[in-house]
Design an enzyme around this catalytic site. Structure first.
Site, PDB file in Angstrom:
ATOM      1  N   ARG A  87       0.814  -1.222   0.000  1.00  0.00           N
ATOM      2  CA  ARG A  87       0.000   0.000   0.000  1.00  0.00           C
ATOM      3  C   ARG A  87       0.848   1.272   0.000  1.00  0.00           C
ATOM      4  NH1 ARG A  87      -4.793  -0.837   4.491  1.00  0.00           N
ATOM      5  NH2 ARG A  87      -5.814  -2.676   3.580  1.00  0.00           N
ATOM      6  N   ASP A 106     -10.708   7.916  14.559  1.00  0.00           N
ATOM      7  CA  ASP A 106     -11.502   8.892  13.816  1.00  0.00           C
ATOM      8  C   ASP A 106     -12.784   9.257  14.561  1.00  0.00           C
ATOM      9  OD1 ASP A 106     -12.534   6.357  13.439  1.00  0.00           O
ATOM     10  OD2 ASP A 106     -12.610   6.457  11.241  1.00  0.00           O
ATOM     11  N   HIS A 128     -13.242   3.259   0.902  1.00  0.00           N
ATOM     12  CA  HIS A 128     -13.613   1.990   0.272  1.00  0.00           C
ATOM     13  C   HIS A 128     -14.986   1.507   0.738  1.00  0.00           C
ATOM     14  CE1 HIS A 128     -11.896   0.845   4.160  1.00  0.00           C
ATOM     15  NE2 HIS A 128     -12.674  -0.215   4.087  1.00  0.00           N
ATOM     16  N   ASP A 143      -3.346   4.563   4.457  1.00  0.00           N
ATOM     17  CA  ASP A 143      -2.408   4.115   3.419  1.00  0.00           C
ATOM     18  C   ASP A 143      -3.111   3.496   2.213  1.00  0.00           C
ATOM     19  OD1 ASP A 143      -3.256   1.740   4.528  1.00  0.00           O
ATOM     20  OD2 ASP A 143      -1.294   1.119   5.283  1.00  0.00           O
ATOM     21  N   ASP A 144      -4.459   3.522   2.203  1.00  0.00           N
ATOM     22  CA  ASP A 144      -5.175   3.092   1.003  1.00  0.00           C
ATOM     23  C   ASP A 144      -5.923   4.275   0.373  1.00  0.00           C
ATOM     24  OD1 ASP A 144      -7.075   3.403   2.946  1.00  0.00           O
ATOM     25  OD2 ASP A 144      -8.095   1.488   2.607  1.00  0.00           O
TER      26      ASP A 144
END
Length: 346
Positions: free
Chosen positions: A101, A262, A286, A173-174
């Site tokens: 990633r 978060d 995603h 990291d995506d």
């Protein structure tokens, strides 16, 4: 009629005539109207009066206070326009994703924001450091638990606070981050404003139970911007968060609601500071159907992601560049669409 009586009757009339003559003389001495402006002179008498009044007001006005220095982000709106060097971009990753990633991000968007991007991970990587990237080893756990995630977010927050930058932006990291779109978004906000902007992963506020001092709980509701799509905080908001986010306080706050990083940011901003999250559809994770993002709109999106949704590959659909086999995340193809003169682009 006697002469004396005639004089007495004529005297008032003479006095009246005398005063009338005096008034006529004064009227003749008064100045006439101002001359009209000469042809070609655009200034009118009304404009001249307005200009004169403005000049008088400026003379009477107190001297203006000196404005904020452009180099100090904590003094409100600066004279210098916001640039990428004013943004602290934090990327959360873990050691096992460094060669998959993270390497994809280093090749694409981080190559354009290298000086302003800080990589937070859980293990040393000499190859990364020797390449000149900012790598922060947190000492946090490598798993996806609430404790490990909050530990890394705490490190990100402290890193930003110790910097001189004006905005804190977090991505995973995506995520593909579009630097130009990010800058346009942040410039649209007041630079001395209280801003927490991102995309919610739910269609309603999150419900949680906050642990109180007497070991009881209370139900709380708040919006939070999912870390999987990325979010940004202005410095004003970040500094106000300090009592619940600085040092070990972030992890303590996370433990109070038993939710990850978060969610904890959203809890602090909305429940502790009383501010509202700004919902922005330009961030993508995603968890949403990325096929709905149109290719013509890619240049305006702040973040993109990839993954699996309903057991299917979930990516943006973009034509050209690399094939789906060569570029399953579509990040290389997106990057070449945005920056076609990149040396490795086809």
């Amino acid at each position: 009629m006697p002469k004396r009586t005639c004089v007495r009757r004529a005297l008032p009339l003479c006095i009246l005539l005398f005063f009338l003559a005096l008034m006529c003389l004064n009227l003749q001495r008064r100045p006439g109207p101002p001359p009209r402006p000469a042809p070609g002179n655009s200034a009118s008498p009304a404009a001249s009066v307005t200009a004169e009044r403005r000049s008088i007001q400026e003379l009477r006005a107190p001297p203006a206070a000196p404005g904020p220095r452009a180099s100090d982000p904590r003094r409100g709106v600066t004279a210098r326009p916001l640039s990428l060097e004013d943004v602290y971009i934090a990327v959360k990753t873990t050691r096992r994703f460094h060669r998959t990633r993270l390497e994809l991000l280093l090749l694409t968007w981080i190559s354009r924001t290298k000086e302003h991007t800080f990589i937070f991970t859980d293990a040393e990587d000499e190859e990364l450091k020797s390449s000149g990237f900012h790598v922060e080893v947190t000492g946090c756990g490598s798993d996806h638990s609430q404790e490990s995630l909050s530990c890394k977010m705490s490190a990100e927050y402290d890193g930003f606070i110790s910097s001189n930058k004006r905005w804190f932006c977090h991505v995973d990291d995506d995520n593909y981050l579009n630097p130009g779109a990010l800058l346009s978004l942040l410039r649209s906000f007041p630079q001395d404003g209280e801003v927490y902007v991102g995309r919610a992963s739910l269609d309603r506020p999150l419900s949680a139970h906050e642990l109180l001092e007497d070991n009881t709980t209370r139900e709380v509701h708040f919006w939070f911007a999912t870390g999987g799509a990325g979010f940004c905080l202005s410095r004003v908001v970040a500094e106000r968060m300090a009592p619940w986010a600085s040092g070990s306080e972030f992890e303590k706050t996370s433990a109070l609601i038993r939710l990850p990083d978060d969610c904890t940011v959203g809890f602090i901003v909305e429940q502790r500071l009383g501010l509202s999250m700004v919902h922005c559809p330009l961030f993508h994770s995603h968890l949403e159907n990325l096929l709905l993002v149109q290719q013509k709109d890619l240049s305006s999106q702040v973040t993109l992601s990839y993954g699996r949704l309903d057991d299917k590959l979930n990516t943006v659909e973009v034509r050209g560049g690399f094939s789906a086999e060569q570029d399953p995340s579509r990040f290389k193809t997106v990057h070449c669409l945005l920056y076609p003169f990149t040396s490795w682009c086809p």
